[in-house]
Write an enzyme that holds these catalytic residues in place. Structure first.
Site, PDB file in Angstrom:
ATOM      1  N   GLY A 195       0.530   4.416   6.067  1.00  0.00           N
ATOM      2  CA  GLY A 195      -0.462   5.116   5.245  1.00  0.00           C
ATOM      3  C   GLY A 195       0.020   5.378   3.824  1.00  0.00           C
ATOM      4  N   SER A 196      -0.307   6.559   3.321  1.00  0.00           N
ATOM      5  CA  SER A 196      -0.106   6.881   1.906  1.00  0.00           C
ATOM      6  C   SER A 196       1.349   6.883   1.473  1.00  0.00           C
ATOM      7  CB  SER A 196      -0.736   8.237   1.585  1.00  0.00           C
ATOM      8  OG  SER A 196      -2.144   8.162   1.696  1.00  0.00           O
ATOM      9  N   VAL A 197       2.276   6.876   2.419  1.00  0.00           N
ATOM     10  CA  VAL A 197       3.696   6.762   2.051  1.00  0.00           C
ATOM     11  C   VAL A 197       3.912   5.488   1.226  1.00  0.00           C
ATOM     12  CG1 VAL A 197       6.035   6.476   2.963  1.00  0.00           C
ATOM     13  CG2 VAL A 197       4.468   8.092   4.044  1.00  0.00           C
TER      14      VAL A 197
END
Length: 431
Positions: free
Chosen positions: A292-294
């Protein structure tokens, strides 16, 4: 008188001759009987001697089997300790039950006594083993002291104990996925236990250099105190969010040392059967996920590293992006033009995708490859999963990858790549 005396003399001689003949026959018979008796005694002694030889040969096979069994279980393993010297794994002595079937006097008595003390034993299996002509058979490994005492009190001939090393993990499941586990023969199955076997311990054991001797402990980078805190926080998080699993890693960005690593559900290495349950796999290194946003961190670093994007640039995030019939939008969009820092701060999918498009698909693949996010990560743990890459790395795949979807990697890979962004650009292998 002369005529009378001559026949008398003749008769006397004739009567004497048969007595002499009878005496000669009796002596031969006596000698024959003596020889027969000597031969019989000799045969008896030969039979006794042969029987003794057979018994000696019968004893020799169990002796060799006993020695072989003792050698196979006497190999020691080094202690595993954390960075502060706290013991994570060590050897303890335990008794294991064996039988020498050729010495068993009453199989029924032995089966009845053993299954009464050890009800977990299968009567049919025990009887089959005791009825065999094998020199040595195992009956039960790793008995408790109470079980060993009760079996000893049965006083069964042909039943004995061998002392062997059993692995003990004082911390239980706290660092289970790191230290790993061993099988019943004290051979590493998972984690660091398996790693040290493959590196040097198995060779020492095969050469007989690891039998009943103290070895230098293996010191790990893990801090048991930090490990306990991480695991405790994961337990609380799983309860709060009703999650089915959780993983956490504390990595020293300057050295690559894994200070803590926990994956839940975990297992207690003292109960090796738990390690076989599929839900207890080490998700930190053996499971792959869309992070995800990592991944927006890597996309921002890639764009700035390429020179195609500067920290002062801005991108329009007012409207969603349409690509290949899909719509990319922001979860909490600002619906305005965002600077590069704002794209990162507000976690904008639209702005991140546009930064990737400004950099290029080839540059994205090259940058993620440099971070080792497109290939299996090598660690000392044997449980390392390979990432799942998109079948076609086209524009739509590249845009979704830019904000962490369409590619699956391990949490450890993510932590290692993130460490390289904050330690001066050095990609250090985890240890």
């Amino acid at each position: 008188m002369t005529m009378v005396s001559e026949p008398a003399s003749f008769l006397q001689v004739r009567r004497a001759q048969p007595r002499a003949v009878r005496g000669s026959v009796s002596s031969s018979a006596v000698k024959a009987r003596v020889y027969m008796a000597m031969l019989a005694f000799a045969c008896v002694y030969v039979a006794i001697a042969g029987r003794l030889v057979m018994l000696a040969q019968m004893e020799e096979a169990p002796s060799r089997a006993w020695i072989s069994a003792q050698d196979s279980i006497s190999a020691s393993r080094p202690d595993l300790i954390d960075r502060n010297g706290e013991i994570l794994a060590t050897d303890i002595k335990t008794a294991s039950l064996y039988a020498e079937p050729r010495r068993i006097l009453d199989v029924d008595e032995a089966v009845e006594g053993l299954t009464r003390v050890l009800p977990e034993l299968d009567q049919n299996v025990v009887r089959r083993r005791l009825d065999s002509r094998a020199g040595f058979v195992w009956l039960k490994r790793e008995l408790t002291p109470q079980q060993a005492e009760e079996v000893h009190n049965l006083g069964l001939p042909g039943i004995g104990f061998l002392s062997e090393n059993q692995r003990f993990y004082p911390g239980g499941p706290t660092a289970g996925h790191i230290v790993g586990s061993v099988n019943i023969d004290n051979q590493g199955l998972t984690g660091i236990e398996k790693y040290i076997d493959g590196e040097w311990l198995a060779d020492l054991q095969s050469l007989g250099f690891a039998s009943d001797r103290t070895m230098e402990p293996v010191r790990l980078s893990m801090d048991l105190r930090v490990q306990h805190v991480v695991r405790d926080e994961l337990v609380k998080a799983m309860e709060r969010f009703q999650a089915i699993a959780a993983a956490g890693i504390v990595l020293d960005a300057k050295t690559g040392e894994v200070v803590a690593m926990s994956s839940l559900p975990d297992y207690d290495p003292n109960d090796r059967s738990q390690a076989l349950e599929k839900d207890r796999l080490n998700r930190a290194t053996g499971g792959v996920f869309e992070m995800g946003s990592v991944f927006k961190t890597f996309t921002a670093a890639m764009a700035l590293d390429s020179g195609a994007v500067s920290i002062n640039d801005s991108f329009d995030a007012t409207r969603p992006i349409r690509a290949a019939g899909r719509t990319i939008s922001d979860f909490h969009g600002k619906h305005r033009i965002l600077s590069v820092p704002e794209i990162f701060i507000y976690s904008s999918n639209i702005g991140t995708a546009k930064m990737m498009l400004a950099t290029g698909i080839d540059r994205q693949k090259e940058f993620l490859t440099r971070l080792h996010l497109t290939e299996r990560l090598t660690t000392e743990l044997p449980e390392n999963a390979a990432p799942l890459l998109p079948p076609k790395w086209n524009e739509l795949a590249a845009m979704t990858i830019s904000f962490g979807h369409g590619i699956s990697v391990t949490p450890m890979q993510t932590a290692v790549a993130a460490a390289a962004l904050v330690n001066g650009g050095k990609l250090l292998p985890p240890t």
